[in-house]
Scaffold this active site. Structure first.
Site, PDB file in Angstrom:
ATOM      1  N   SER A  79      27.146  17.078  19.312  1.00  0.00           N
ATOM      2  CA  SER A  79      27.022  17.714  20.624  1.00  0.00           C
ATOM      3  C   SER A  79      27.792  19.020  20.671  1.00  0.00           C
ATOM      4  CB  SER A  79      27.563  16.759  21.696  1.00  0.00           C
ATOM      5  OG  SER A  79      27.732  17.419  22.933  1.00  0.00           O
ATOM      6  N   ALA A  80      27.316  19.911  21.515  1.00  0.00           N
ATOM      7  CA  ALA A  80      28.023  21.169  21.746  1.00  0.00           C
ATOM      8  C   ALA A  80      29.362  20.951  22.440  1.00  0.00           C
ATOM      9  CB  ALA A  80      27.158  22.105  22.578  1.00  0.00           C
ATOM     10  N   THR A  81      29.600  19.750  22.960  1.00  0.00           N
ATOM     11  CA  THR A  81      30.881  19.490  23.616  1.00  0.00           C
ATOM     12  C   THR A  81      32.054  19.596  22.641  1.00  0.00           C
ATOM     13  OG1 THR A  81      30.601  17.110  23.282  1.00  0.00           O
ATOM     14  CG2 THR A  81      29.914  18.004  25.408  1.00  0.00           C
ATOM     15  N   TYR A 104      34.061  11.858  25.663  1.00  0.00           N
ATOM     16  CA  TYR A 104      32.798  11.959  24.925  1.00  0.00           C
ATOM     17  C   TYR A 104      32.878  13.036  23.855  1.00  0.00           C
ATOM     18  CZ  TYR A 104      27.947  13.286  24.019  1.00  0.00           C
ATOM     19  OH  TYR A 104      26.768  13.619  23.413  1.00  0.00           O
ATOM     20  N   LYS A 108      32.633  12.652  19.611  1.00  0.00           N
ATOM     21  CA  LYS A 108      31.758  13.386  18.700  1.00  0.00           C
ATOM     22  C   LYS A 108      32.559  14.125  17.636  1.00  0.00           C
ATOM     23  CE  LYS A 108      27.652  12.424  20.354  1.00  0.00           C
ATOM     24  NZ  LYS A 108      26.710  11.592  19.585  1.00  0.00           N
ATOM     25  N   ASN A 154      22.758  13.098  33.743  1.00  0.00           N
ATOM     26  CA  ASN A 154      22.381  14.440  33.321  1.00  0.00           C
ATOM     27  C   ASN A 154      21.602  15.160  34.423  1.00  0.00           C
ATOM     28  OD1 ASN A 154      23.571  14.123  30.786  1.00  0.00           O
ATOM     29  ND2 ASN A 154      21.738  13.144  29.962  1.00  0.00           N
ATOM     30  N   PHE A 173      28.058  20.373  40.829  1.00  0.00           N
ATOM     31  CA  PHE A 173      29.493  20.279  40.596  1.00  0.00           C
ATOM     32  C   PHE A 173      30.113  21.657  40.390  1.00  0.00           C
ATOM     33  CE2 PHE A 173      27.804  16.146  39.255  1.00  0.00           C
ATOM     34  CZ  PHE A 173      28.574  15.314  40.046  1.00  0.00           C
ATOM     35  N   GLY A 250      36.025  17.631  32.845  1.00  0.00           N
ATOM     36  CA  GLY A 250      35.445  17.774  31.516  1.00  0.00           C
ATOM     37  C   GLY A 250      34.423  18.886  31.402  1.00  0.00           C
ATOM     38  N   ASP A 251      33.947  19.425  32.525  1.00  0.00           N
ATOM     39  CA  ASP A 251      32.944  20.489  32.477  1.00  0.00           C
ATOM     40  C   ASP A 251      33.585  21.842  32.216  1.00  0.00           C
ATOM     41  OD1 ASP A 251      30.768  18.880  32.853  1.00  0.00           O
ATOM     42  OD2 ASP A 251      30.563  19.266  34.993  1.00  0.00           O
TER      43      ASP A 251
END
Length: 299
Positions: A79-81, A104, A108, A154, A173, A250-251
């Site tokens: 993931s890009a996270t 999350y 990853k 999502n 958000f 987390g965003d």
């Protein structure tokens, strides 16, 4: 798990015995695409033990079992996270990782590290670590789409459920980010393009390529939450009610990728955009307002 000619076999990646029995039944398996995992940023902070158990322990169990059965090619759904709040945009594979703010994202990252370490050892594992950006859309037939149970985690399925009338409004958000309209910006990749990226990765591995490489799968173009909402309004012809609420833990403000490496290494490039993703999502959702039926799931 699905296999060419083998149908669907149910198992839990945390259960080595179950996974091993599948490899025993299908001894010609030469490559694994590892999708299995929990995947909601917000939820991961609420139930971290479950996320580490499924995502990290499950991945270790799977790779151990693969190697024990002589399967040494892996395509991992990352993931890009893992980039956290990026220092530069667009993000390429050389950008810093490991500073994620979500459980999350850390899951990853830890699995990526485990795969890299394993590939660097003498066991002979080869892997593509595919860093997804934000998959959206549905099959163009409208017969296959995203059907989360309960409240979607999502954006796209939430917006489509508001459009079809099964949810009253969307929660946005935060509208105070340093972006085009104050809402979060992401690189939304159509699921059909994403699927094709996996095909290219498997073909490369099956062709004899060896090593371990991280590869971004994205479009290279960022869209804001409100741009996606407007896209779904156009595709559905319906108004989409929304309410601005506080930022979500987390965003980050914006993440979009540099997809150059995927084109050079895999011969892959995203062909579809936000418009096609919104149209296919609406086709799926309008044809299946309540999601899949029990009979369809059994089939």
């Amino acid at each position: 798990m699905t296999f060419g000619g083998g149908g669907i076999q149910e198992g839990d990646v945390r259960n080595e015995k179950e996974i091993s029995s599948i490899f025993t039944e299908f001894p010609d398996i030469s490559c694994v695409i590892h999708f299995a995992g929990l995947k909601a940023v917000g939820e991961s902070s609420l139930i971290p033990l479950q996320y580490y158990d499924v995502n990290v322990s499950g991945s270790i169990n799977l790779v151990k079992t693969m190697l024990r059965h002589g399967c040494k090619n892996l395509v991992f759904s990352s993931s890009a996270t893992v980039y956290g709040d990026p220092e530069v945009l667009p993000v390429d594979e050389s950008c810093r990782t490991g500073t994620m703010s979500s459980v999350y994202g850390r899951n990853k990252f830890f699995v990526e590290e485990f795969i890299r370490d394993t590939c660097s050892s003498s066991v002979g594992l080869n892997a593509f670590i595919l860093r997804y950006f934000n998959p959206i859309g549905a099959h163009p037939s409208g017969e296959i789409g995203e059907d989360p149970k309960g409240l979607p985690n999502n954006l796209m399925p939430y917006v489509s459920k508001v459009a079809v009338g099964t949810l009253p409004e969307l929660q946005v958000f935060g509208d105070d980010y340093d972006t085009i309209d104050g809402t979060g910006v992401r690189d939304y990749i159509h699921v059909v393009d994403l699927a094709n990226g996996h095909v290219k990765a498997v073909e490369k591995l099956e062709g004899g390529w060896g090593g371990c490489e991280e590869v971004n799968l994205g479009t290279g173009r960022g869209y804001s939450v409100m741009e996606l909402v407007e896209g779904m309004k156009k595709a559905s012809g319906r108004d989409i009610k929304y309410k601005i609420v506080g930022r979500r833990e987390g965003d980050v403000a914006a993440v979009y990728c540099d997809p150059t490496k995927a084109e050079k290494l895999l011969g892959w490039k995203a062909e579809l955009g936000l418009e096609e993703a919104c149209e296919s999502t609406w086709k799926w959702q309008s044809q299946n307002p309540e999601g899949y039926t029990v009979e369809e799931i059994k089939q």
